[in-house]
Write a protein that holds these residues in place. Structure first.
Motif, short mmCIF file in Angstrom:
data_model
loop_
_atom_site.label_atom_id
_atom_site.label_comp_id
_atom_site.label_asym_id
_atom_site.label_seq_id
_atom_site.Cartn_x
_atom_site.Cartn_y
_atom_site.Cartn_z
N UNK A 191 0.79 -1.38 -0.09
CA UNK A 191 0.05 0.18 0.01
C UNK A 191 0.86 1.28 -0.01
N UNK A 192 0.47 2.19 -0.90
CA UNK A 192 1.20 3.47 -0.72
C UNK A 192 0.28 4.27 0.32
N UNK A 193 0.96 3.73 1.78
CA UNK A 193 0.41 4.52 2.69
C UNK A 193 0.62 5.89 2.94
N UNK A 227 4.36 14.84 9.77
CA UNK A 227 4.95 13.53 9.77
C UNK A 227 3.94 12.66 10.61
N UNK A 228 3.31 13.13 11.61
CA UNK A 228 2.39 12.43 12.39
C UNK A 228 1.32 11.53 11.52
N UNK A 229 0.89 12.51 10.75
CA UNK A 229 -0.25 12.07 10.00
C UNK A 229 0.40 10.94 8.73
N UNK A 230 1.61 10.71 8.58
CA UNK A 230 2.03 9.67 7.76
C UNK A 230 2.07 8.41 8.68
N UNK A 231 2.63 8.59 9.96
CA UNK A 231 2.36 7.54 10.80
C UNK A 231 1.01 6.82 11.07
N UNK A 232 0.26 7.69 11.30
CA UNK A 232 -1.39 7.47 11.33
C UNK A 232 -1.72 6.77 10.32
N UNK A 233 -1.30 7.21 8.94
CA UNK A 233 -1.96 6.68 7.83
C UNK A 233 -1.39 5.35 7.56
N UNK A 234 -0.06 5.23 7.86
CA UNK A 234 0.86 3.91 7.72
C UNK A 234 -0.03 2.82 8.86
N UNK A 235 -0.30 3.26 10.04
CA UNK A 235 -0.82 2.03 11.15
C UNK A 235 -2.29 1.79 10.72
N UNK A 236 -2.87 2.88 10.17
CA UNK A 236 -4.31 2.48 9.60
C UNK A 236 -4.28 1.37 8.29
N UNK A 237 -3.42 1.75 7.44
CA UNK A 237 -3.49 0.66 6.46
C UNK A 237 -2.95 -0.67 6.92
N UNK A 238 -1.80 -0.62 7.84
CA UNK A 238 -1.46 -1.90 8.33
C UNK A 238 -2.68 -2.64 9.05
N UNK A 239 -3.48 -1.90 9.80
CA UNK A 239 -4.48 -2.39 10.52
C UNK A 239 -5.63 -2.95 9.47
N UNK A 240 -5.68 -2.24 8.26
CA UNK A 240 -6.81 -2.77 7.29
C UNK A 240 -6.13 -3.95 6.49
N UNK A 241 -4.83 -4.35 6.69
CA UNK A 241 -4.43 -5.55 6.10
C UNK A 241 -3.26 -5.29 5.22
N UNK A 260 8.92 5.66 10.68
CA UNK A 260 8.13 4.39 10.75
C UNK A 260 8.95 3.23 11.12
N UNK A 261 10.11 3.17 10.67
CA UNK A 261 10.67 1.90 10.78
C UNK A 261 11.06 1.46 12.16
N UNK A 262 11.13 2.69 13.05
CA UNK A 262 11.30 2.33 14.42
C UNK A 262 9.91 2.04 15.29
N UNK A 263 8.82 2.27 14.64
CA UNK A 263 7.43 2.05 15.20
C UNK A 263 6.83 0.84 14.60
N UNK A 264 6.88 0.42 13.23
CA UNK A 264 6.34 -0.71 12.83
C UNK A 264 7.19 -1.83 12.56
N UNK A 265 6.58 -3.04 12.48
CA UNK A 265 7.30 -4.34 12.22
C UNK A 265 6.95 -4.78 10.52
N UNK A 266 6.12 -4.08 10.09
CA UNK A 266 5.56 -4.54 8.53
C UNK A 266 6.90 -3.76 7.53
N UNK A 267 7.10 -4.67 6.51
CA UNK A 267 8.06 -4.17 5.60
C UNK A 267 7.70 -2.83 4.87
N UNK A 268 8.89 -2.14 4.88
CA UNK A 268 8.51 -0.69 4.35
C UNK A 268 9.29 -0.59 2.95
N UNK A 269 8.74 -0.05 2.04
CA UNK A 269 9.41 0.42 0.77
C UNK A 269 9.41 1.70 0.66
#
Ligand code: PBG
Length: 328
Positions: A191-193, A227-241, A260-269
């Motif tokens: 996802x282009x989060x 920047x916070x908005x980006x983190x929020x968006x990323x978390x929402x997308x991960x939550x959605x699958x 993001x890489x410090x906060x989430x465990x999902x691969x980041x591109x």
């Protein structure tokens, strides 16, 4: 002197031993443009060195990249201007440019090439926006069923992964549900989060013929002050699958990749976009910078920031640099 940081910089072997960032060509994704038509193989003026193919010639582009060591691709479809309409129907046509390309490439290359497809309407709509227009506004919810149709048609044609880039809320959830119901529960969503409304997409829009015909994309792509908005968006997308999340553009957003890489465990591109590529090309063409070295340094910085995957128009050249041992 007890501490001298220069000690570990004393020789090439030492420097290579203590490197904190290791690169592999497996982590590179190469974007390719496919135009409607036959026998097309044209250099893109806005992206020097990048070639636009048609479904019947695309295998040449894939073949060249495979020989260079790049095995993952992001496919963008470019329909004929007269084929565009209000709902971007070319995007989910079973005989559309991407659908035909997927079938051809899968027939020739099977699992040797990983095909990721862009799921968006902007290349296919007459107005050039990433969603349907309702009362002059880009409408979110009525766009979602069209995006699911696109994703399903790509999966049916043999695509390996879908990459929704339209920044409509609820896209990942809608795609995940439709793919699962359609029997494609194994197809991942990249996802282009965190996708910013960026001027760095200029050369792409020329290459894909996808510039909006009125207004801009600021009501759906993100404001680059945030920047916070980006983190929020990323978390929402991960939550959605979402299985992989994209941060885009890459160089102007290294901070976002890092956070993001410090906060989430999902691969980041990280997506090193067309404007980043064009700047390096133009800077080198005018003699101001060394193209190869700047390419290498930019790519490494995206991985150093915390991305595990890099989508880049320099994928083939970077694979060569990794093979030569100049980076990695
Ligand atoms: C389509 C899309 C865009 C890019 C990737 N997917 C353009 C845009 O959002 O206007 C940009 C890629 C690049 O600049 O290399 N929504």
């Amino acid at each position: 002197m007890k501490t001298r940081t220069r000690r570990l910089r004393g020789g090439e072997l030492l420097r290579r031993m203590v490197r904190e960032t290791r690169l592999s060509a497996d982590a590179l994704v190469y974007p390719l443009f496919v135009r409607d038509g036959e026998g097309v193989e044209e250099e893109l003026p806005s992206l020097p060195g990048q070639i636009r193919y048609s479904p019947d010639t695309l295998s040449k582009g894939i073949d060249t990249a495979l020989s260079a060591g790049v095995r993952s691709f992001m496919l963008f479809g470019v329909p004929e201007p007269e084929a565009k309409d209000e709902t971007g129907s070319g995007a989910y046509d079973e005989n559309g440019v991407i659908q035909r390309s997927l079938r051809n490439i899968k027939k020739s290359f099977g699992d040797d090439a990983c095909l990721i497809t862009d799921v968006c309407l902007c290349e296919y709509t007459a107005h050039g926006h990433c969603g349907l227009i309702n009362n002059g506004r880009v409408d979110n919810d009525s766009t979602l069923p069209f995006l699911t149709e696109i994703a399903l048609s790509h999966a049916r044609s043999g695509g390996d992964m879908v990459a929704p880039s339209g920044m409509m809320d609820g896209t990942v959830a809608a795609l995940r549900k439709a793919l699962d119901v359609g029997g494609f529960e194994g197809i991942p969503i990249m996802s282009y989060a965190a996708k910013y409304a960026s001027a760095f997409y200029g050369p792409f829009r020329e290459a894909a013929g996808s510039a909006p015909q009125f207004g801009d994309r600021k009501s759906y792509q993100m404001d680059y002050h945030n920047a916070n908005e980006a983190l929020r968006r990323i978390e929402i997308d991960i939550d959605e699958g979402a299985d992989i999340v994209i941060v885009k553009p890459a160089l102007p957003c290294l901070d976002i990749i890092s956070l993001a890489s410090r906060r989430i465990k999902t691969p980041i591109a990280g997506y090193s976009v067309s404007g980043e590529y064009a700047m390096i090309k133009a800077g080198a063409a005018s003699g101001f910078i060394d193209e190869y070295k700047v390419m290498c340094e930019s790519a490494v910085s995206v991985f150093r920031a915390g991305a595990g995957i890099l989508i880049t128009y320099f994928a083939k050249e970077l694979a060569g640099a990794i093979k030569k041992g100049d980076i990695g």
